[in-house]
Design an enzyme around this catalytic site. Sequence first.
Site, short mmCIF file in Angstrom:
data_model
loop_
_atom_site.label_atom_id
_atom_site.label_comp_id
_atom_site.label_asym_id
_atom_site.label_seq_id
_atom_site.Cartn_x
_atom_site.Cartn_y
_atom_site.Cartn_z
N HIS A 136 0.98 15.64 -8.07
CA HIS A 136 0.34 15.34 -9.34
C HIS A 136 0.97 14.14 -10.04
O HIS A 136 2.18 13.93 -10.01
CB HIS A 136 0.42 16.56 -10.28
CG HIS A 136 1.83 16.93 -10.67
ND1 HIS A 136 2.47 16.36 -11.76
CD2 HIS A 136 2.73 17.78 -10.11
CE1 HIS A 136 3.69 16.85 -11.87
NE2 HIS A 136 3.88 17.72 -10.88
N HIS A 145 2.28 2.26 1.91
CA HIS A 145 2.07 3.09 3.10
C HIS A 145 2.97 4.31 2.99
O HIS A 145 4.20 4.20 2.92
CB HIS A 145 2.42 2.30 4.37
CG HIS A 145 2.13 3.03 5.64
ND1 HIS A 145 2.11 2.38 6.86
CD2 HIS A 145 1.85 4.32 5.92
CE1 HIS A 145 1.82 3.25 7.82
NE2 HIS A 145 1.68 4.44 7.26
#
Length: 215
Positions: A136, A145
Amino acid sequence: MKRLAILGASGHGKVVADAALCAGWDEVCFFDDAWPRLSGNGPWPVVGAFAEMLRRRGPAFDAAVVAIGHNETRLAKMAALADAGIPLATVVHPSAVISQYARLGEGCVAFAGTVVNVGAEVGDGCILNTGATVDHDCRLDEGVHVSPGANLAGGVVLGAGSWVGIGASVRQGVTIGRNVMVGAGAAVVSNIPDNVTVVGVPARVLRVGGEPDRG
């Protein structure tokens, strides 16, 4: 018939192609500067080099995605495609779990088993690799990446062009700067400045500046 053009005929490109077909694209083809020496990537054809990709649009393909692991190169190619008026696709494998309250930018890929939770914001051109988790309220700037099996706890910030290695983890609320390489299996428990490579448990700076060794 939905056709996707993929730049970069590599192993990573194969996974992008497979995810795209699973996600509902009908057909994929590859472009790579190794063409015509390289004519295929697994079961899919390589039909031209990058210059040819920029010239071909309309009926040739509906959108494109850049399957190049090097973050800076991926963003540069995305910019060239956008300048040529070619739409950029975001590819999400159907087994990925992306909260309806999260945001993925243009040109992102999210592979099988990826989880992106509520409030997370993922910038353009990011790779969320197999089994990666983004909890979250994380914020990933463009060209990040997150490698297979890497885990970002809630509220993590990743600067543009950074790379979190396979199996690494980042503690809640940590900020990682731009162009940072987090080594495989590292545990990041405190903030990391720009342009460094960190390794180990807990993660420590191995190298400052220069191009990180991404293996």
